[in-house]
Design a protein around this motif. Structure first.
Motif: not given
Length: 101
Positions: A1-10, A34-43, A64-69
């Motif tokens: 499973x991966x969870x990630x968020x890209x920034x900056x937020x809009x 898809x969640x309010x603060x990031x996206x999850x994916x399973x496989x 993107x200026x920041x990606x949290x994984x």
């Protein structure tokens, strides 16, 4: 499973880097949530790892200026959990923008 968020937020729209990230996980054939603060994916592990690499490159290229994984290994059931089912986490930080669709 991966969870990630890209920034900056809009908050009003999905920025190009977020659209690029979502496209990568969709094209990888992963189950996406898809969640309010990031996206999850399973496989499968190989698909996740390939998608993370592509996601980082394409999201950064799209602004993107920041990606949290965070990557986690999930056991299919408690009976199958063994040493290889231990959670693995990682934070990739590059420069990024907001929200992932």
């Amino acid at each position: 499973m991966v969870e990630f968020t890209t920034e900056p937020f809009e908050l009003d729209t999905f920025p190009p880097h977020a659209v690029a990230a979502r496209k990568v996980v969709d094209e990888a054939g992963l189950d996406v949530a898809v969640g309010p603060f990031g996206t999850g994916a399973e496989g499968e592990a190989d698909r996740i790892l390939a998608a993370v690499s592509k996601l980082l490159r394409e999201s950064l290229d799209a602004g993107a200026t920041r990606i949290s994984v965070q990557v986690s290994v999930l056991a299919e059931s408690e009976d199958e959990a063994g040493p290889e089912a231990a959670a693995a986490t990682g934070n990739e930080s590059a420069a990024g923008e907001g929200g992932t669709p």
